[in-house]
Design a protein around this motif. Structure first.
Motif, PDB file in Angstrom:
ATOM      1  N   GLY A 305       0.850  -1.185   0.000  1.00 23.28           N
ATOM      2  CA  GLY A 305       0.000   0.000   0.000  1.00 23.28           C
ATOM      3  C   GLY A 305       0.882   1.229   0.000  1.00 23.28           C
ATOM      4  N   GLY A 306       1.049   1.823   1.189  1.00 21.46           N
ATOM      5  CA  GLY A 306       1.912   2.983   1.298  1.00 21.46           C
ATOM      6  C   GLY A 306       3.359   2.708   0.926  1.00 21.46           C
ATOM      7  N   ALA A 307       3.757   1.443   0.945  1.00 19.76           N
ATOM      8  CA  ALA A 307       5.145   1.103   0.584  1.00 19.76           C
ATOM      9  C   ALA A 307       5.469   1.464  -0.860  1.00 19.76           C
ATOM     10  CB  ALA A 307       5.390  -0.391   0.817  1.00 19.76           C
ATOM     11  N   VAL A 308       4.451   1.623  -1.708  1.00 21.38           N
ATOM     12  CA  VAL A 308       4.722   2.013  -3.086  1.00 21.38           C
ATOM     13  C   VAL A 308       5.285   3.435  -3.128  1.00 21.38           C
ATOM     14  CG1 VAL A 308       2.413   2.964  -3.628  1.00 21.38           C
ATOM     15  CG2 VAL A 308       3.820   1.984  -5.445  1.00 21.38           C
ATOM     16  N   VAL A 309       4.884   4.269  -2.182  1.00 12.83           N
ATOM     17  CA  VAL A 309       5.420   5.632  -2.112  1.00 12.83           C
ATOM     18  C   VAL A 309       6.889   5.592  -1.690  1.00 12.83           C
ATOM     19  CG1 VAL A 309       5.151   7.896  -1.039  1.00 12.83           C
ATOM     20  CG2 VAL A 309       3.120   6.551  -1.631  1.00 12.83           C
ATOM     21  N   GLN A 310       7.221   4.697  -0.763  1.00 10.85           N
ATOM     22  CA  GLN A 310       8.635   4.522  -0.398  1.00 10.85           C
ATOM     23  C   GLN A 310       9.446   4.092  -1.609  1.00 10.85           C
ATOM     24  OE1 GLN A 310       8.036   1.611   2.722  1.00 10.85           O
ATOM     25  NE2 GLN A 310       8.279   3.154   4.325  1.00 10.85           N
ATOM     26  N   TRP A 311       8.856   3.240  -2.448  1.00  9.35           N
ATOM     27  CA  TRP A 311       9.557   2.777  -3.655  1.00  9.35           C
ATOM     28  C   TRP A 311       9.811   3.943  -4.605  1.00  9.35           C
ATOM     29  CZ3 TRP A 311       8.576   2.487  -8.938  1.00  9.35           C
ATOM     30  CH2 TRP A 311       9.407   1.627  -9.667  1.00  9.35           C
ATOM     31  N   LEU A 312       8.817   4.825  -4.769  1.00 13.77           N
ATOM     32  CA  LEU A 312       9.010   6.005  -5.612  1.00 13.77           C
ATOM     33  C   LEU A 312      10.155   6.865  -5.085  1.00 13.77           C
ATOM     34  CD1 LEU A 312       5.316   7.186  -6.203  1.00 13.77           C
ATOM     35  CD2 LEU A 312       6.757   5.885  -7.774  1.00 13.77           C
ATOM     36  N   ARG A 313      10.283   6.914  -3.760  1.00 10.26           N
ATOM     37  CA  ARG A 313      11.336   7.719  -3.137  1.00 10.26           C
ATOM     38  C   ARG A 313      12.697   7.023  -3.206  1.00 10.26           C
ATOM     39  NH1 ARG A 313      10.707   7.801   3.075  1.00 10.26           N
ATOM     40  NH2 ARG A 313      11.627   5.727   2.704  1.00 10.26           N
ATOM     41  N   ASP A 314      12.748   5.763  -2.773  1.00  5.76           N
ATOM     42  CA  ASP A 314      14.041   5.101  -2.559  1.00  5.76           C
ATOM     43  C   ASP A 314      14.595   4.433  -3.812  1.00  5.76           C
ATOM     44  OD1 ASP A 314      13.688   5.872   0.065  1.00  5.76           O
ATOM     45  OD2 ASP A 314      12.935   3.917   0.712  1.00  5.76           O
ATOM     46  N   GLN A 315      13.722   3.858  -4.649  1.00 10.61           N
ATOM     47  CA  GLN A 315      14.195   3.144  -5.830  1.00 10.61           C
ATOM     48  C   GLN A 315      14.114   3.991  -7.093  1.00 10.61           C
ATOM     49  OE1 GLN A 315      13.190   1.046  -3.214  1.00 10.61           O
ATOM     50  NE2 GLN A 315      15.293   0.314  -3.368  1.00 10.61           N
ATOM     51  N   LEU A 316      13.005   4.709  -7.286  1.00  7.00           N
ATOM     52  CA  LEU A 316      12.852   5.491  -8.515  1.00  7.00           C
ATOM     53  C   LEU A 316      13.438   6.891  -8.368  1.00  7.00           C
ATOM     54  CD1 LEU A 316      11.684   4.584 -11.184  1.00  7.00           C
ATOM     55  CD2 LEU A 316       9.563   5.776 -10.625  1.00  7.00           C
ATOM     56  N   GLY A 317      13.416   7.435  -7.136  1.00  7.71           N
ATOM     57  CA  GLY A 317      14.038   8.727  -6.878  1.00  7.71           C
ATOM     58  C   GLY A 317      13.280   9.926  -7.420  1.00  7.71           C
ATOM     59  N   ILE A 318      11.974   9.804  -7.663  1.00 11.49           N
ATOM     60  CA  ILE A 318      11.227  10.939  -8.221  1.00 11.49           C
ATOM     61  C   ILE A 318      10.671  11.854  -7.129  1.00 11.49           C
ATOM     62  CG2 ILE A 318      10.645   9.678 -10.320  1.00 11.49           C
ATOM     63  CD1 ILE A 318       7.791   9.402  -9.295  1.00 11.49           C
ATOM     64  N   ILE A 319      10.764  11.426  -5.855  1.00 12.86           N
ATOM     65  CA  ILE A 319      10.435  12.282  -4.721  1.00 12.86           C
ATOM     66  C   ILE A 319      11.539  12.097  -3.680  1.00 12.86           C
ATOM     67  CG2 ILE A 319       7.920  12.333  -5.035  1.00 12.86           C
ATOM     68  CD1 ILE A 319       7.701  10.063  -2.994  1.00 12.86           C
ATOM     69  N   SER A 320      11.711  13.099  -2.833  1.00 14.66           N
ATOM     70  CA  SER A 320      12.731  12.986  -1.789  1.00 14.66           C
ATOM     71  C   SER A 320      12.113  12.671  -0.434  1.00 14.66           C
ATOM     72  CB  SER A 320      13.550  14.275  -1.698  1.00 14.66           C
ATOM     73  OG  SER A 320      12.709  15.383  -1.444  1.00 14.66           O
ATOM     74  N   SER A 321      10.807  12.853  -0.301  1.00 14.57           N
ATOM     75  CA  SER A 321      10.100  12.471   0.929  1.00 14.57           C
ATOM     76  C   SER A 321       8.703  12.018   0.550  1.00 14.57           C
ATOM     77  CB  SER A 321      10.021  13.646   1.915  1.00 14.57           C
ATOM     78  OG  SER A 321       9.196  14.669   1.413  1.00 14.57           O
ATOM     79  N   ALA A 322       8.127  11.155   1.384  1.00 16.11           N
ATOM     80  CA  ALA A 322       6.819  10.580   1.071  1.00 16.11           C
ATOM     81  C   ALA A 322       5.747  11.645   0.939  1.00 16.11           C
ATOM     82  CB  ALA A 322       6.431   9.572   2.161  1.00 16.11           C
ATOM     83  N   SER A 323       5.875  12.731   1.689  1.00 13.39           N
ATOM     84  CA  SER A 323       4.850  13.776   1.662  1.00 13.39           C
ATOM     85  C   SER A 323       4.778  14.495   0.313  1.00 13.39           C
ATOM     86  CB  SER A 323       5.116  14.794   2.773  1.00 13.39           C
ATOM     87  OG  SER A 323       6.387  15.406   2.604  1.00 13.39           O
ATOM     88  N   GLU A 324       5.827  14.372  -0.517  1.00  8.06           N
ATOM     89  CA  GLU A 324       5.861  15.067  -1.803  1.00  8.06           C
ATOM     90  C   GLU A 324       4.992  14.405  -2.865  1.00  8.06           C
ATOM     91  OE1 GLU A 324       9.848  15.510  -3.145  1.00  8.06           O
ATOM     92  OE2 GLU A 324      10.531  16.446  -1.293  1.00  8.06           O
ATOM     93  N   VAL A 325       4.570  13.166  -2.629  1.00  9.33           N
ATOM     94  CA  VAL A 325       3.889  12.440  -3.698  1.00  9.33           C
ATOM     95  C   VAL A 325       2.550  13.079  -4.037  1.00  9.33           C
ATOM     96  CG1 VAL A 325       2.690  10.735  -2.221  1.00  9.33           C
ATOM     97  CG2 VAL A 325       3.339  10.126  -4.562  1.00  9.33           C
ATOM     98  N   GLU A 326       1.847  13.615  -3.045  1.00 11.61           N
ATOM     99  CA  GLU A 326       0.549  14.231  -3.323  1.00 11.61           C
ATOM    100  C   GLU A 326       0.719  15.472  -4.201  1.00 11.61           C
ATOM    101  OE1 GLU A 326      -3.452  15.961  -1.090  1.00 11.61           O
ATOM    102  OE2 GLU A 326      -1.814  15.154   0.112  1.00 11.61           O
ATOM    103  N   GLU A 327       1.681  16.321  -3.865  1.00 12.33           N
ATOM    104  CA  GLU A 327       1.921  17.524  -4.664  1.00 12.33           C
ATOM    105  C   GLU A 327       2.268  17.161  -6.109  1.00 12.33           C
ATOM    106  OE1 GLU A 327       5.026  21.345  -4.821  1.00 12.33           O
ATOM    107  OE2 GLU A 327       5.108  19.896  -3.162  1.00 12.33           O
ATOM    108  N   LEU A 328       3.093  16.132  -6.276  1.00 13.64           N
ATOM    109  CA  LEU A 328       3.481  15.707  -7.618  1.00 13.64           C
ATOM    110  C   LEU A 328       2.278  15.175  -8.383  1.00 13.64           C
ATOM    111  CD1 LEU A 328       6.071  15.449  -9.334  1.00 13.64           C
ATOM    112  CD2 LEU A 328       6.280  13.106  -8.495  1.00 13.64           C
ATOM    113  N   ALA A 329       1.463  14.351  -7.729  1.00 18.26           N
ATOM    114  CA  ALA A 329       0.299  13.750  -8.395  1.00 18.26           C
ATOM    115  C   ALA A 329      -0.754  14.788  -8.754  1.00 18.26           C
ATOM    116  CB  ALA A 329      -0.299  12.682  -7.497  1.00 18.26           C
ATOM    117  N   ARG A 330      -0.848  15.855  -7.979  1.00 15.36           N
ATOM    118  CA  ARG A 330      -1.847  16.900  -8.256  1.00 15.36           C
ATOM    119  C   ARG A 330      -1.484  17.762  -9.466  1.00 15.36           C
ATOM    120  NH1 ARG A 330      -5.931  17.794  -4.702  1.00 15.36           N
ATOM    121  NH2 ARG A 330      -5.761  16.909  -2.580  1.00 15.36           N
ATOM    122  N   LYS A 331      -0.287  17.641  -9.986  1.00 17.68           N
ATOM    123  CA  LYS A 331       0.119  18.454 -11.127  1.00 17.68           C
ATOM    124  C   LYS A 331      -0.505  17.988 -12.435  1.00 17.68           C
ATOM    125  CE  LYS A 331       4.485  20.095  -9.157  1.00 17.68           C
ATOM    126  NZ  LYS A 331       5.959  20.113  -9.278  1.00 17.68           N
TER     127      LYS A 331
END
Length: 491
Positions: A305-331
């Motif tokens: 679930g939420g671990a997919v956001v960690q993957w975006l941060r740690d493996q893909l590197g498109i966010i630097s913190s989990a809280s950034e995913v909402e801002e990115l998705a809202r664009k």
């Protein structure tokens, strides 16, 4: 008279301790992360001693920071990561190896060999055959750790899920217990008769001598070693984390449901005193047992679930913190045709395919990191939709609202997407520590802090309600494309 309750919330990535007052308010919180061990792809382990030490330390820290004395604590409630297996020496208390974590897939091939027993296993245990559950992990340890089977058959070893391991250590090795909720997740427990199943023990070749005694979820179950906290404190509530969250969300009546958005997502619906046998590969599980009365739930487990956001941060590197995913998705206004199936540990309910892998489909040159971020959030919501659809079909109950908790519920875009997909209000609890609160409520009932469930339910409050909005039709029209993405991962 002591009026505080200490809740031990032992999770997959951290140990937490929360002290609650009699109104369900938080007095103090302490948390400690511990190491995740990945010996090879698909294998996940924890150090049992690190789990115990971290849980003991945060308990002591929470008590110290509260300013209370141990004599002010009326009882201890335990909520724990489920299905994770520890085997230890009864004399020394030392584990014979690392804990095998619920996410671990090492027994997937063995489970495939049990497919002929699927119907019988589900009838007895309420579970599907999957490496997720404890039983095959125990079998693996007995077969692969030198001398383990011989020592187990000689009565020298003890098995436990994490609740048992904590109770053993809290009581100085005097109590070897598990509660009915954790027992019901082992694939060794007869949920109708509420007892260990000799049939399942024989099937998996597990000696009965390994097993803990089974107790209810609330009551004076054991007592801590007085040297540990400076007083002998009753252990008066125990439940697997998701069962505790169901109780903490005050889903005490049949037809009420909650979803926890944590590392994975776990939806449970209270079905009352009768187990509902699933036709859609959901789990029939024990919700809790209080005053000898056993109540049941349907569950759908989503591994990532939420671990997919960690993957975006740690493996893909498109966010630097989990809280950034909402801002990115809202664009972006939509997913641009991109679908993200986060089957990093196989697919859970209702598919139960341990060999699936994650997939991002629909990529074009116009797709960007914003579409991927939005697709990741939508993937959590789509999987939850799949579970609820199966749950309503099994139970015949149309859900009125979904109560939600867990760290990802702070992502308001995700919560709105979820409401649009489900077509019912998504209601966030006022208390973020719902799992710990459920353990505290069970413990408080056991020692008389709260007289009954109605008193507990009266304390529940919401903190955010997300109604289906104008995007409801568009989101629901994408379900068929989501199903196509799922099909591509079903190996």
């Amino acid at each position: 008279m002591p009026r505080a309750i200490l809740a031990l919330d032992q999770g997959t990535t951290s140990s937490r301790a929360v002290l609650f007052d009699e109104k369900g308010g938080i007095i103090s919180v302490a948390q400690h992360e511990f190491e995740q061990i990945f010996p090879s792809p698909g294998l996940v382990e924890h150090d049992p001693n690190e789990i115990w030490e971290s849980q003991k330390d945060v308990a002591l820290q929470a008590i110290k920071e509260s300013g209370l004395s141990p004599s002010d604590i009326a009882g201890i409630g335990i909520a724990n990561q489920r299905e994770t297996v520890v085997v230890w020496d009864r004399k020394t208390g030392e584990p014979i190896g690392n804990a095998i974590v619920w996410q671990d897939r090492r027994t997937a091939d063995f489970c495939k060999g049990l497919e002929g027993e699927t119907e019988e296993i589900q009838t007895v245990t309420g579970l599907v055959v999957d490496a997720y559950f404890s039983g095959t992990k125990i079998r693996w340890m007995l077969d692969h750790i030198e001398g383990a089977r011989e020592r187990a058959e000689a009565g020298e070893l003890a098995f436990g899920t994490i609740d048992s391991w904590l109770i053993w250590n809290l009581t100085g090795g005097k109590s070897h217990l598990t509660d009915v909720t954790n027992a019901s997740r082992t694939m060794l427990f007869d949920i109708g008769n509420v007892a260990w199943s000799e049939e399942m023990l024989d099937l998996l070749q597990i000696p009965h001598s390994l097993l803990p005694d089974v107790c209810g979820s609330s009551g004076k179950l054991a007592v801590t070693d007085p040297d540990l906290f400076g007083a002998a404190i009753p252990i008066s509530g125990v439940a697997g984390d998701q069962h505790a969250a169901l109780f903490g969300q005050a889903c005490h009546q049949a037809g009420m449901a909650k979803n926890t958005y944590g590392t994975g997502c776990f939806m449970l619906m209270n079905t009352g005193t009768e187990p509902v046998r699933s036709k859609n590969r959901l789990l029939t599980t024990i919700a809790w047992q209080i005053d000898g009365k056993t109540e049941y739930a349907l569950e759908g487990s989503i591994f990532i679930g939420g671990a997919v956001v960690q993957w975006l941060r740690d493996q893909l590197g498109i966010i630097s913190s989990a809280s950034e995913v909402e801002e990115l998705a809202r664009k972006v206004d939509d997913n641009g045709g991109v679908y993200f199936v986060s089957a990093f540990a196989g697919l859970g309910a209702p598919h139960w395919n341990g060999f699936s892998h994650g997939a991002i489909t629909g990529l074009t040159r116009g797709a960007n990191k914003c579409h991927i971020a939005r697709a990741a959030l939508e993937g959590i919501a789509f999987q939850t939709h799949d579970v609820l659809h199966a749950m309503q079909d099994d139970s015949g109950i149309k859900l009125a609202e979904l109560r939600v908790d867990g760290g990802a519920t702070q992502n308001e875009l995700l919560m709105q997407i979820q409401a649009d997909l489900l077509g019912v209000p998504v209601v966030r609890s006022r208390t973020p520590e719902t799992t710990a609160l459920g353990a505290a409520y069970l413990a408080g009932l056991g020692v008389g802090i709260w007289k009954d469930r109605s008193e507990i339910a009266a304390q529940w409050e919401e903190n955010g309600r997300f109604e289906p909005g104008p995007d409801q039709g568009r989101m629901q029209s994408q379900i068929s494309d989501w199903n196509k993405a799922i099909e591509r991962t079903l190996l």
